[in-house]
Structures are given as structure tokens and as C-alpha cells.
Design an enzyme around this catalytic site. Structure first.
Site, PDB file in Angstrom:
ATOM      1  N   GLY A  11       0.836  -1.216   0.000  1.00  0.00           N
ATOM      2  CA  GLY A  11       0.000   0.000   0.000  1.00  0.00           C
ATOM      3  C   GLY A  11       0.861   1.253   0.000  1.00  0.00           C
ATOM      4  N   LEU A  15      -2.510   7.002   0.742  1.00  0.00           N
ATOM      5  CA  LEU A  15      -2.372   8.130   1.670  1.00  0.00           C
ATOM      6  C   LEU A  15      -1.287   7.875   2.726  1.00  0.00           C
ATOM      7  CD1 LEU A  15      -3.474  10.623   3.335  1.00  0.00           C
ATOM      8  CD2 LEU A  15      -5.167   9.040   4.278  1.00  0.00           C
ATOM      9  N   TYR A 140     -15.532  -4.796   6.771  1.00  0.00           N
ATOM     10  CA  TYR A 140     -14.161  -4.283   6.959  1.00  0.00           C
ATOM     11  C   TYR A 140     -13.672  -4.579   8.377  1.00  0.00           C
ATOM     12  CZ  TYR A 140     -10.703  -0.380   7.360  1.00  0.00           C
ATOM     13  OH  TYR A 140      -9.595   0.411   7.568  1.00  0.00           O
ATOM     14  N   LYS A 144     -10.397  -6.855   9.578  1.00  0.00           N
ATOM     15  CA  LYS A 144      -9.275  -6.227  10.294  1.00  0.00           C
ATOM     16  C   LYS A 144      -9.062  -6.874  11.672  1.00  0.00           C
ATOM     17  CE  LYS A 144      -7.797  -2.654   7.711  1.00  0.00           C
ATOM     18  NZ  LYS A 144      -6.405  -2.488   7.309  1.00  0.00           N
ATOM     19  N   LYS A 191     -15.460  18.567  -2.236  1.00  0.00           N
ATOM     20  CA  LYS A 191     -16.771  19.231  -2.378  1.00  0.00           C
ATOM     21  C   LYS A 191     -16.659  20.744  -2.178  1.00  0.00           C
ATOM     22  CE  LYS A 191     -19.250  16.237   0.236  1.00  0.00           C
ATOM     23  NZ  LYS A 191     -20.429  15.625   0.866  1.00  0.00           N
TER      24      LYS A 191
HETATM   25  P1  NAP Z   1      -5.426   4.225   0.241  1.00  0.00           P
HETATM   26  O1  NAP Z   1      -4.939   5.625   0.114  1.00  0.00           O
HETATM   27  O2  NAP Z   1      -6.712   3.858  -0.435  1.00  0.00           O
HETATM   28  O3  NAP Z   1      -4.278   3.260  -0.288  1.00  0.00           O
HETATM   29  C1  NAP Z   1      -4.505   1.893  -0.410  1.00  0.00           C
HETATM   30  C2  NAP Z   1      -3.216   1.240  -0.848  1.00  0.00           C
HETATM   31  O4  NAP Z   1      -3.437  -0.175  -0.923  1.00  0.00           O
HETATM   32  C3  NAP Z   1      -2.747   1.691  -2.231  1.00  0.00           C
HETATM   33  O5  NAP Z   1      -1.339   1.735  -2.242  1.00  0.00           O
HETATM   34  C4  NAP Z   1      -3.259   0.580  -3.137  1.00  0.00           C
HETATM   35  O6  NAP Z   1      -2.493   0.433  -4.323  1.00  0.00           O
HETATM   36  C5  NAP Z   1      -3.058  -0.626  -2.227  1.00  0.00           C
HETATM   37  N1  NAP Z   1      -3.913  -1.749  -2.591  1.00  0.00           N
HETATM   38  C6  NAP Z   1      -5.280  -1.794  -2.527  1.00  0.00           C
HETATM   39  N2  NAP Z   1      -5.715  -2.998  -2.954  1.00  0.00           N
HETATM   40  C7  NAP Z   1      -4.608  -3.715  -3.282  1.00  0.00           C
HETATM   41  C8  NAP Z   1      -4.401  -5.018  -3.800  1.00  0.00           C
HETATM   42  N3  NAP Z   1      -5.427  -5.846  -4.060  1.00  0.00           N
HETATM   43  N4  NAP Z   1      -3.132  -5.419  -4.036  1.00  0.00           N
HETATM   44  C9  NAP Z   1      -2.085  -4.605  -3.782  1.00  0.00           C
HETATM   45  N5  NAP Z   1      -2.208  -3.365  -3.275  1.00  0.00           N
HETATM   46  C10 NAP Z   1      -3.455  -2.924  -3.050  1.00  0.00           C
HETATM   47  O7  NAP Z   1      -5.577   3.802   1.747  1.00  0.00           O
HETATM   48  P2  NAP Z   1      -4.951   4.449   3.064  1.00  0.00           P
HETATM   49  O8  NAP Z   1      -5.951   5.408   3.582  1.00  0.00           O
HETATM   50  O9  NAP Z   1      -3.547   4.861   2.818  1.00  0.00           O
HETATM   51  O10 NAP Z   1      -4.992   3.188   4.060  1.00  0.00           O
HETATM   52  C11 NAP Z   1      -3.821   2.451   4.386  1.00  0.00           C
HETATM   53  C12 NAP Z   1      -4.118   1.567   5.575  1.00  0.00           C
HETATM   54  O11 NAP Z   1      -4.556   2.378   6.664  1.00  0.00           O
HETATM   55  C13 NAP Z   1      -5.230   0.547   5.331  1.00  0.00           C
HETATM   56  O12 NAP Z   1      -4.864  -0.677   5.909  1.00  0.00           O
HETATM   57  C14 NAP Z   1      -6.437   1.156   6.033  1.00  0.00           C
HETATM   58  O13 NAP Z   1      -7.339   0.148   6.433  1.00  0.00           O
HETATM   59  C15 NAP Z   1      -5.780   1.846   7.191  1.00  0.00           C
HETATM   60  N6  NAP Z   1      -6.530   2.965   7.801  1.00  0.00           N
HETATM   61  C16 NAP Z   1      -6.896   4.042   7.030  1.00  0.00           C
HETATM   62  C17 NAP Z   1      -7.589   5.088   7.634  1.00  0.00           C
HETATM   63  C18 NAP Z   1      -7.994   6.332   6.869  1.00  0.00           C
HETATM   64  O14 NAP Z   1      -8.657   7.217   7.452  1.00  0.00           O
HETATM   65  N7  NAP Z   1      -7.618   6.485   5.592  1.00  0.00           N
HETATM   66  C19 NAP Z   1      -7.875   5.038   9.015  1.00  0.00           C
HETATM   67  C20 NAP Z   1      -7.474   3.927   9.758  1.00  0.00           C
HETATM   68  C21 NAP Z   1      -6.786   2.902   9.127  1.00  0.00           C
HETATM   69  P3  NAP Z   1      -2.805   1.324  -5.648  1.00  0.00           P
HETATM   70  O15 NAP Z   1      -2.376   2.726  -5.327  1.00  0.00           O
HETATM   71  O16 NAP Z   1      -1.986   0.707  -6.699  1.00  0.00           O
HETATM   72  O17 NAP Z   1      -4.277   1.208  -5.872  1.00  0.00           O
HETATM   73  P1  GDP Z   2     -15.819   6.920   9.557  1.00  0.00           P
HETATM   74  O1  GDP Z   2     -15.031   7.799  10.467  1.00  0.00           O
HETATM   75  O2  GDP Z   2     -15.297   5.528   9.510  1.00  0.00           O
HETATM   76  O3  GDP Z   2     -17.284   6.965   9.859  1.00  0.00           O
HETATM   77  O4  GDP Z   2     -15.626   7.386   8.056  1.00  0.00           O
HETATM   78  P2  GDP Z   2     -15.671   8.751   7.251  1.00  0.00           P
HETATM   79  O5  GDP Z   2     -14.327   9.312   7.083  1.00  0.00           O
HETATM   80  O6  GDP Z   2     -16.409   8.397   6.004  1.00  0.00           O
HETATM   81  O7  GDP Z   2     -16.464   9.822   8.161  1.00  0.00           O
HETATM   82  C1  GDP Z   2     -17.808   9.764   8.240  1.00  0.00           C
HETATM   83  C2  GDP Z   2     -18.438  10.927   8.988  1.00  0.00           C
HETATM   84  O8  GDP Z   2     -18.302  12.139   8.243  1.00  0.00           O
HETATM   85  C3  GDP Z   2     -19.927  10.624   9.081  1.00  0.00           C
HETATM   86  O9  GDP Z   2     -20.445  11.211  10.243  1.00  0.00           O
HETATM   87  C4  GDP Z   2     -20.458  11.309   7.823  1.00  0.00           C
HETATM   88  O10 GDP Z   2     -21.835  11.615   7.946  1.00  0.00           O
HETATM   89  C5  GDP Z   2     -19.592  12.568   7.792  1.00  0.00           C
HETATM   90  N1  GDP Z   2     -19.471  13.167   6.459  1.00  0.00           N
HETATM   91  C6  GDP Z   2     -19.886  14.419   6.126  1.00  0.00           C
HETATM   92  N2  GDP Z   2     -19.650  14.676   4.842  1.00  0.00           N
HETATM   93  C7  GDP Z   2     -19.014  13.582   4.341  1.00  0.00           C
HETATM   94  C8  GDP Z   2     -18.476  13.288   3.048  1.00  0.00           C
HETATM   95  O11 GDP Z   2     -18.526  14.050   2.115  1.00  0.00           O
HETATM   96  N3  GDP Z   2     -17.875  12.042   2.918  1.00  0.00           N
HETATM   97  C9  GDP Z   2     -17.793  11.154   3.949  1.00  0.00           C
HETATM   98  N4  GDP Z   2     -17.180   9.985   3.749  1.00  0.00           N
HETATM   99  N5  GDP Z   2     -18.313  11.418   5.171  1.00  0.00           N
HETATM  100  C10 GDP Z   2     -18.912  12.623   5.363  1.00  0.00           C
END
Ligand code: NAP
Ligand code: GDP
Length: 318
Positions: A11, A15, A140, A144, A191
Site C-alpha cells: 500500500g 495516503l 471491513y 481487520k 466538495k
Molecule cells: P489508500 O490511500 O486507499 O491506499 C490503499 C493502498 O493499498 C494503495 O497503495 C493501493 O495500491 C493498495 N492496494 C489496494 N488494494 C490492493 C491489492 N489488491 N493489491 C495490492 N495493493 C493494493 O488507503 P490508506 O488510507 O492509505 O490506508 C492504508 C491503511 O490504513 C489501510 O490498511 C487502512 O485500512 C488503514 N486505515 C486508514 C484510515 C484512513 O482514514 N484512511 C484510518 C485507519 C486505518 P494502488 O495505489 O496501486 O491502488
Molecule cells: P468513519 O469515520 O469511519 O465513519 O468514516 P468517514 O471518514 O467516512 O467519516 C464519516 C463521517 O463524516 C460521518 O459522520 C459522515 O456523515 C460525515 N461526512 C460528512 N460529509 C461527508 C463526506 O462528504 N464524505 C464522507 N465519507 N463522510 C462525510
């Protein structure tokens, strides 16, 4: 001669992965360490053979496993089966290859949204399995949760050094800015940009009252490299800002509007779901190790993310 050290980041193009890359390239380059940042183009981790080929090619000594099917509340509600199945496959392949190829340390990634819905606050690391997750993201969440179970199983049976981090909501540069599929911060940034450009209202989904702890991706990257190097337990560790830094979704929308210099009207579409009201997490465990770690102020990090989005509008994931 120093030991060969190859850190594989699955990954690595997302992000979180891009933030680790920026951190390692700017501040944490360790003499003798090779860092490999994978994208899905290097191999589909849902596929065992493709995963094995990656491990054979790079022979990693350390793995930070971030790759996952990831999405915001609305994507999770719509695709529960895929969130479960794809993440189970990816995690099974990566964890088993780490065992087979003798990886000396694996750090996988959980999330605070996998904790029980009905619980006491603040949440801490001991509470992952104490009740069902919020129904909006149960696919999900259960996939996890199994990573934490398997970390212990691999340690018991094979002596593997596997652990996990539990970030709260992450945001920053290189996020997925898809309005339909992404998380709240990148969705609102996109947005707000369109509302300013088109002279329309800036619409926030839900009531704006839910509370979240947001961590800036670069802060998380620093903490994750610390976990890889210094944190020795199988048990997970929450990586987040302090409880006092929790904000409402409305607060976030206001910060984004300010950073975007948006002067129009902000409206709340209450026909859309709010999801979990809060998932306040304690960072007492992190503070026992790093009492003085300073997080980037949220407004500063939002401004940086907004500026990056505007500057890279044509190229960003959206
Ligand atoms: P992201 O921006 O969507 O990036 C996902 C990454 O996973 C990308 O590098 C993607 O590759 C790769 N990937 C997805 N499917 C794949 C597959 N089948 N084979 C190989 N690579 C694959 O996600 P992120 O937000 O950085 O999340 C990273 C980790 O943090 C995840 O485990 C997520 O569950 C965890 N996390 C995220 C958040 C959040 O708010 N974003 C919060 C808590 C935990 P490509 O770029 O090539 O598509
Ligand atoms: P969560 O923290 O796992 O629930 O994931 P999100 O990052 O999708 O955050 C969701 C919260 O933000 C919820 O309370 C939604 O109602 C609110 N929200 C408001 N506007 C948006 C939007 O444009 N996208 C998303 N994903 N959530 C939004």
C-alpha cells in the site's frame, strides 16, 4: 558488516504509504536500509502467487502492511462483502508470506472503526473484541479484527514477531479524494473546492455532530517508523492525537472552508447517514513510550492538504 535490512511497505502508493515514503526520504533514511513501496501494479495481494512473487523478488526483512480495500462510511455501507473478502485475502497472503519468508518484523494496520459500537469511552487497545462493530462497516471491521487474532496465533505457533497499529481517521496529501467512495476530510475538501469553483453550496453529509480524532498522515508516518524500530509487543497500539483534540464533522467542514477561502453557504444533508457517533480513543499507551511527541496542529495540516489538493487537482485520485 551491518545486517541486510529491506523494509517492504504494502500500500506504498496510498495516503498512509506515501506519507511514510515522504518521511523516510526526508528524515529517516537509515544507513544500509532499503525501502520498497508497493502499489497494486507491482502485484495483486489478493492473489497468493503474486504475493509470493513479490516476497521472492524483494526478500524483505521487515514489512509494513498497509494495503487494503479502504473507503469511507458510504463505501463501507454499500460493499460489505467486498470489504470483508478482499481484506481477508490480502491479509492472509501477506501474513503467511511473512512467516514463510522469515520476515523478522511485520507491522499491520487496523483502525479505530473496528472497535465495538456499544462500548465505554475512551476505547483502548484491550477492547477490540469485546462486542460487535458498528453495522455500517462490519465487513471491513471483522476482516481487520482477524489480523489482531492472527498476530497472536503466529507468535504462539511460529514465534513470529507480528504486531499492529490502530490509527484513528487519517488525512493528508495523496488521499483518495473521491466524493462517493472516500473518507470525510478528502471528500469535503473536494466538495468545498467544487462549491467555490461553481458558486454552489458546500454540502456536508449527515448532521455534522459526529466526533472524530483525525491524525495527519505525516505524524502517523513518524509514529509508524517508531513502531517498526522500537515497539516490541504483539499487542496493538493506538496511534492518534489526544482525546482533547477530538473534533466534530462540522468543525472539520469549517476548517476546510477557511483553508479553501470559501465564503459561500455550508449546508448539512441530514438525509445521509451519520455513521458511528464517536469512537474516542485513548493514547495512554502511546504516551507511556513517547510522552513528548508533538502532533501537527489540525488547522495547519488541513491547510497543507487543501493546498496540495488545489495544486494537484488534475492528477489527484478522485
Ligand atoms: P489508500 O490511500 O486507499 O491506499 C490503499 C493502498 O493499498 C494503495 O497503495 C493501493 O495500491 C493498495 N492496494 C489496494 N488494494 C490492493 C491489492 N489488491 N493489491 C495490492 N495493493 C493494493 O488507503 P490508506 O488510507 O492509505 O490506508 C492504508 C491503511 O490504513 C489501510 O490498511 C487502512 O485500512 C488503514 N486505515 C486508514 C484510515 C484512513 O482514514 N484512511 C484510518 C485507519 C486505518 P494502488 O495505489 O496501486 O491502488
Ligand atoms: P468513519 O469515520 O469511519 O465513519 O468514516 P468517514 O471518514 O467516512 O467519516 C464519516 C463521517 O463524516 C460521518 O459522520 C459522515 O456523515 C460525515 N461526512 C460528512 N460529509 C461527508 C463526506 O462528504 N464524505 C464522507 N465519507 N463522510 C462525510
Amino acid at each position: 558488516m551491518s545486517e541486510r535490512r529491506v523494509v517492504l511497505v504494502t500500500g506504498g502508493t496510498g495516503l498512509y504509504g506515501m506519507a511514510i515514503r515522504r518521511f523516510v526520504e526526508s528524515e529517516a533514511s537509515e544507513a544500509g536500509a532499503t525501502w520498497v513501496f508497493l502499489s497494486s501494479k507491482d502485484g495483486d495481494l489478493r492473489d497468493r502467487r503474486a504475493t509470493q512473487a513479490i516476497f521472492e523478488k524483494h526478500k524483505p526483512t521487515h514489512v509494513i502492511h498497509l494495503a487494503a480495500m479502504v473507503g469511507g462510511l458510504y463505501a463501507n455501507m454499500a460493499k460489505k462483502v467486498e470489504f470483508y473478502r478482499e481484506n481477508m485475502l490480502i491479509n492472509d497472503n501477506v501474513m503467511e508470506c511473512c512467516r514463510v519468508f522469515g520476515v523478522s518484523k511485520l507491522v499491520s494496520c487496523l483502525s479505530t472503526c473496528i472497535f465495538p459500537d456499544k462500548t465505554t469511552y475512551p476505547i483502548d487497545e484491550s477492547m477490540i473484541h469485546t462486542g460487535p462493530p458498528h453495522p455500517s462497516n462490519e465487513g471491513y471491521a471483522y476482516a481487520k479484527r482477524m489480523v489482531d487474532v492472527l498476530n497472536r496465533c503466529y507468535a504462539d505457533e511460529y514465534g513470529c514477531k507480528f504486531t499492529s497499529v490502530i490509527p484513528t481517521n487519517i488525512f493528508g496529501e495523496h488521499d483518495n479524494f473521491s466524493i462517493q467512495g472516500g473518507h470525510v476530510v478528502p471528500g469535503l475538501i473536494h466538495k468545498c473546492y467544487l462549491a467555490k469553483r461553481d458558486g454552489t453550496d458546500f454540502t456536508v453529509w449527515g448532521s455534522g455532530t459526529p466526533l472524530r480524532q483525525f491524525i495527519y498522515s505525516l505524524d502517523l508516518a513518524k509514529l509508524t517508523v517508531w513502531v517498526l524500530n522500537e515497539y516490541d509487543s504483539t499487542d496493538p497500539i493506538i496511534l492518534s492525537v489526544d482525546e482533547a483534540a477530538e473534533v466534530s464533522i462540522k468543525d472539520v467542514a469549517l476548517m476546510i472552508a477557511e483553508a479553501m477561502d470559501f465564503k459561500g453557504k455550508i449546508v448539512f444533508d441530514t438525509s445521509k447517514a451519520d455513521g458511528q457517533y464517536k469512537k474516542t480513543a485513548s493514547i495512554d499507551k502511546l504516551r507511556t513510550f513517547l510522552p513528548d511527541f508533538r502532533f501537527t496542529p489540525m488547522k495547519t495540516a488541513i491547510k497543507s492538504s487543501v493546498d496540495w489538493f488545489v495544486a494537484n487537482y488534475d492528477a489527484v485520485r478522485k
